[in-house]
Motif scaffolding. Structure first.
Motif, mmCIF file in Angstrom:
data_model
loop_
_atom_site.group_PDB
_atom_site.id
_atom_site.type_symbol
_atom_site.label_atom_id
_atom_site.label_comp_id
_atom_site.label_asym_id
_atom_site.label_seq_id
_atom_site.Cartn_x
_atom_site.Cartn_y
_atom_site.Cartn_z
ATOM 1 N N HIS A 111 0.991 -1.194 0.001
ATOM 2 C CA HIS A 111 -0.153 -0.047 0.087
ATOM 3 C C HIS A 111 0.982 1.312 0.126
ATOM 4 O O HIS A 111 2.116 1.405 0.514
ATOM 5 N N PRO A 112 0.406 2.295 -0.460
ATOM 6 C CA PRO A 112 1.030 3.623 -0.487
ATOM 7 C C PRO A 112 1.354 4.035 0.920
ATOM 8 O O PRO A 112 0.519 3.851 1.717
ATOM 9 N N LEU A 113 2.661 4.485 1.133
ATOM 10 C CA LEU A 113 2.977 5.016 2.294
ATOM 11 C C LEU A 113 2.082 6.247 2.824
ATOM 12 O O LEU A 113 1.773 6.879 1.858
ATOM 13 N N ALA A 114 1.884 6.316 4.160
ATOM 14 C CA ALA A 114 0.958 7.586 4.563
ATOM 15 C C ALA A 114 1.664 8.862 4.191
ATOM 16 O O ALA A 114 2.814 8.853 4.386
ATOM 17 N N GLY A 131 8.858 24.451 -8.831
ATOM 18 C CA GLY A 131 9.011 26.036 -9.130
ATOM 19 C C GLY A 131 7.375 26.519 -8.931
ATOM 20 O O GLY A 131 7.276 27.581 -8.264
ATOM 21 N N LEU A 132 6.417 25.908 -9.495
ATOM 22 C CA LEU A 132 5.222 26.419 -9.454
ATOM 23 C C LEU A 132 4.635 26.286 -7.950
ATOM 24 O O LEU A 132 4.186 27.252 -7.285
ATOM 25 N N LEU A 133 4.797 25.194 -7.235
ATOM 26 C CA LEU A 133 4.403 25.356 -5.746
ATOM 27 C C LEU A 133 5.169 26.356 -4.924
ATOM 28 O O LEU A 133 4.628 26.712 -4.057
ATOM 29 N N ALA A 134 6.548 26.517 -5.393
ATOM 30 C CA ALA A 134 7.298 27.656 -4.736
ATOM 31 C C ALA A 134 6.508 29.000 -4.776
ATOM 32 O O ALA A 134 6.237 29.602 -3.864
ATOM 33 N N ILE A 135 6.394 29.242 -6.082
ATOM 34 C CA ILE A 135 5.855 30.749 -6.174
ATOM 35 C C ILE A 135 4.504 30.879 -5.786
ATOM 36 O O ILE A 135 4.144 31.938 -5.415
ATOM 37 N N ALA A 136 3.673 29.761 -5.831
ATOM 38 C CA ALA A 136 2.252 29.886 -5.341
ATOM 39 C C ALA A 136 2.133 29.798 -3.685
ATOM 40 O O ALA A 136 1.056 29.839 -3.115
ATOM 41 N N GLY A 137 3.419 29.505 -2.908
ATOM 42 C CA GLY A 137 3.270 29.698 -1.689
ATOM 43 C C GLY A 137 2.940 28.256 -1.093
ATOM 44 O O GLY A 137 1.944 28.209 -0.073
ATOM 45 N N HIS A 138 3.431 27.202 -1.632
ATOM 46 C CA HIS A 138 2.970 25.903 -1.091
ATOM 47 C C HIS A 138 4.470 25.215 -0.725
ATOM 48 O O HIS A 138 4.920 24.124 -1.385
ATOM 49 N N PRO A 139 4.840 25.387 0.371
ATOM 50 C CA PRO A 139 6.292 25.046 0.647
ATOM 51 C C PRO A 139 6.374 23.748 1.164
ATOM 52 O O PRO A 139 7.454 23.209 1.102
ATOM 53 N N THR A 140 5.182 23.122 1.618
ATOM 54 C CA THR A 140 5.528 21.770 2.160
ATOM 55 C C THR A 140 4.171 21.041 1.759
ATOM 56 O O THR A 140 3.087 20.790 2.568
ATOM 57 N N PRO A 141 4.221 20.491 0.422
ATOM 58 C CA PRO A 141 3.063 19.783 -0.249
ATOM 59 C C PRO A 141 2.896 18.386 0.666
ATOM 60 O O PRO A 141 3.943 17.794 1.368
ATOM 61 N N LEU A 142 1.658 17.945 0.649
ATOM 62 C CA LEU A 142 1.351 16.543 1.094
ATOM 63 C C LEU A 142 1.695 15.467 0.200
ATOM 64 O O LEU A 142 1.168 15.479 -0.900
ATOM 65 N N VAL A 143 2.791 14.864 0.456
ATOM 66 C CA VAL A 143 3.228 13.720 -0.418
ATOM 67 C C VAL A 143 3.556 12.407 0.328
ATOM 68 O O VAL A 143 3.475 12.311 1.516
ATOM 69 N N HIS A 144 3.416 11.423 -0.619
ATOM 70 C CA HIS A 144 3.739 9.817 -0.348
ATOM 71 C C HIS A 144 5.372 10.056 -0.103
ATOM 72 O O HIS A 144 6.099 10.369 -1.250
ATOM 73 N N PRO A 145 5.972 9.569 1.073
ATOM 74 C CA PRO A 145 7.322 10.027 1.178
ATOM 75 C C PRO A 145 8.040 8.613 0.375
ATOM 76 O O PRO A 145 7.570 7.776 -0.141
ATOM 77 N N ARG A 146 9.358 8.913 0.193
ATOM 78 C CA ARG A 146 10.209 7.824 -0.349
ATOM 79 C C ARG A 146 10.455 6.734 0.768
ATOM 80 O O ARG A 146 10.841 7.133 1.678
ATOM 81 N N PRO A 147 10.265 5.535 0.390
ATOM 82 C CA PRO A 147 10.198 4.298 1.252
ATOM 83 C C PRO A 147 11.647 4.368 1.693
ATOM 84 O O PRO A 147 12.835 4.190 0.784
ATOM 85 N N ARG A 148 11.982 4.044 2.932
ATOM 86 C CA ARG A 148 13.359 3.653 3.458
ATOM 87 C C ARG A 148 13.429 2.101 3.536
ATOM 88 O O ARG A 148 12.659 1.511 4.198
ATOM 89 N N VAL A 149 14.474 1.665 2.568
ATOM 90 C CA VAL A 149 14.508 0.140 2.444
ATOM 91 C C VAL A 149 15.688 -0.469 2.780
ATOM 92 O O VAL A 149 16.848 -0.063 2.620
ATOM 93 N N VAL A 150 15.530 -1.332 3.926
ATOM 94 C CA VAL A 150 16.750 -1.920 4.465
ATOM 95 C C VAL A 150 17.299 -2.788 3.570
ATOM 96 O O VAL A 150 16.559 -3.712 3.100
ATOM 97 N N VAL A 151 18.522 -2.941 3.290
ATOM 98 C CA VAL A 151 19.184 -3.849 2.270
ATOM 99 C C VAL A 151 20.234 -4.678 3.173
ATOM 100 O O VAL A 151 21.223 -4.207 3.870
ATOM 101 N N LEU A 152 20.158 -6.067 2.856
ATOM 102 C CA LEU A 152 21.081 -6.852 3.694
ATOM 103 C C LEU A 152 21.391 -7.909 2.498
ATOM 104 O O LEU A 152 20.638 -8.600 1.931
ATOM 105 N N SER A 153 22.667 -8.492 2.740
ATOM 106 C CA SER A 153 22.914 -9.616 1.897
ATOM 107 C C SER A 153 23.346 -10.879 2.968
ATOM 108 O O SER A 153 24.100 -10.626 3.713
ATOM 109 N N THR A 154 22.912 -11.998 2.545
ATOM 110 C CA THR A 154 23.262 -13.034 3.230
ATOM 111 C C THR A 154 24.227 -14.266 2.695
ATOM 112 O O THR A 154 24.280 -14.126 1.577
ATOM 113 N N GLY A 155 25.131 -14.626 3.726
ATOM 114 C CA GLY A 155 25.925 -15.619 3.053
ATOM 115 C C GLY A 155 27.239 -15.671 3.702
ATOM 116 O O GLY A 155 27.883 -14.629 3.975
#
Ligand code: AMP
Ligand code: MG
Length: 419
Positions: free
Chosen positions: A29-32, A174-198
């Motif tokens: 599911h999309p991240l909150a 650029g558009l959001l900046a000039i229109a005064g929306h400095p913190t839009p509501l977005v789905h954040p980038r997932p933090r993905v833990v990466v590990l190698s087994t062996g």
């Protein structure tokens, strides 16, 4: 008992690729959404329409350096019969004009400065002759509105600046900046833990002892995650030991939106990922009717998606493309989850394993008659250089013994041929 009819797409015990992918995507599911500053929101998908709270531009301004005047005062001006007006001040950029422009008056104005009240046209400086006595002669009489950038010309209050579901690229920022929306509501980038087994793995900076192998998968997965837009969190190499694996996973849990491990998911006795999570019942281990990448593990650990990829680097790459990438894109709120595909003509025979969809590494080129696909090497799932030389994965359907040279195949493109 009669033999069961054989379905080439899913021979006994194997799950068809599409079905395996649906299982994965059905559980993702999309991240909150979060409010992020624009520089962090870059590349993220907005989760709601961003609506303009006011008109843009917010004020009418000059498009030229010159004089703000009334069009009616200069209507008949020509070089031989200039309009002679009194200079009443200066309109500066970044400031509200001091005063207004009345009949018979002109105000110095700079590009970008607000148009003073009363003025409705700007006569450029090249058509003006300033006299020493505080007067100016204007040699041209442009129509009202000329060289004026009107208020509200770009955007109206209530307009949708960026619709829900759109990804923020450079123009949107650029558009959001000039229109005064400095913190839009977005789905954040997932933090993905990466590990190698062996037990056999050493880091790429070490010289392996005989029988040891440098860890290719951590770097490979890191690059793929970055390309997807996710944030890899590198957990390093974990030995084939259930306790070490569990400890590593739980120590990274707080930072993780998902986990990706490689190795340890097939049937050997040292298959550590399987041993660590099988019994908990929250990670499934199954075989997919594909080559490479047949053994896969997927489920949830502590409520976060866990991708248990096979060990061989080519299997890892194909698994990333087929399962992980669409899943991560879905977590980011993206709706186009799959790579573009082209139909290409094979330059050589490609042998497929019966009963499995084969992802053959190919170099795709645009030729005069269409796309061609040249295999970049042999089929072995340890042959990572075959991926490095390729830009596409040709999909040889299950049940094909040989896809002959000259026949056409579907190819998913994982990078452009210029890269
Ligand atoms: P496994 O599924 O753990 O038995 O791994 C299958 C094969 O992939 C073995 O030959 C491993 O040595 C190799 N392999 C596993 N992990 C890595 C890795 N991180 N880098 C390079 N090769 C690996
Ligand atoms: Mg292993």
């Amino acid at each position: 008992m009669a033999a069961q009819p054989h379905d080439h797409d899913a021979p006994e015990g194997l799950l068809a690729v599409e079905e395996a992918r649906e299982r994965v995507l059905g559980a993702i599911h999309p991240l909150a959404p979060l409010r992020l500053p624009l520089t962090d929101a870059y590349g993220c998908v907005v989760s709601e329409d961003v609506v303009a709270t006011h008109d843009l531009p917010e004020f009418a301004s000059s498009a030229m350096d010159g004089f703000a005047v009334r069009a009616s005062d200069v209507a008949d001006a020509t070089p031989s019969q200039p309009a002679d007006l009194k200079i009443v001040g200066r309109a500066l950029i970044g400031h509200e004009p001091e005063g207004t422009v009345g009949a018979g008056e002109a105000m110095h104005i700079a590009t970008g400065a607000p148009i003073p009240g009363g003025a409705d046209v700007v006569v450029p400086i090249e058509n003006a002759m300033v006299d020493g006595d505080g007067r100016v002669r204007l040699l041209d009489g442009p129509a009202a509105g000329t060289h004026v950038r009107p208020h509200g010309e770009d955007v109206h209050e209530g307009d949708v600046l960026v619709p829900a579901g759109k990804r923020l690229g450079a123009p949107e920022l650029g558009l959001l900046a000039i229109a005064g929306h400095p913190t839009p509501l977005v789905h954040p980038r997932p933090r993905v833990v990466v590990l190698s087994t062996g037990d056999e793995l050493v880091s790429p900076s070490e010289t392996p002892a005989f029988g040891q192998v440098r860890d290719a998968n951590s770097a490979l997965i890191f690059g793929a995650l970055r390309e997807m837009g996710a944030m890899p969190v590198m957990a390093g190499i974990v030995r084939d030991d259930v306790e070490s694996l569990r400890e590593t996973i739980f120590s990274f849990e707080i930072q993780a939106d998902a986990f990706v491990s490689s190795g340890g998911v097939s049937v050997g006795e040292r298959d550590v990922v399987k041993a660590a999570f099988f019994r908990r019942g929250d990670v499934d281990f199954y075989k997919v009717a594909m080559q490479p990448g047949m053994p896969q593990g997927f489920g949830h650990v502590e409520g976060k998606p866990y991708f248990g990829l096979p060990g061989n680097p080519v299997s890892v790459f194909v698994s990333l493309e087929v399962f992980l990438r669409p899943a991560i894109l879905k977590m980011m709120g993206r709706t186009h989850l799959f790579r573009p595909e082209v139909t290409a003509t094979l330059t050589e025979d490609v042998r497929g394993p019966r009963g499995k969809l084969q992802y053959a590494r190919v170099e795709v080129r645009r030729e005069e008659g269409g796309w061609s696909a040249a295999p970049t090497g042999a089929r072995g799932s340890n042959l990572i250089s075959t991926v490095a030389r390729a830009n596409g994965l040709a999909m040889i359907p299950a049940g094909t013994d040989v896809a002959p040279a000259g026949s056409t195949v579907k190819v998913m493109l994982f990078r452009s041929s210029e890269d």
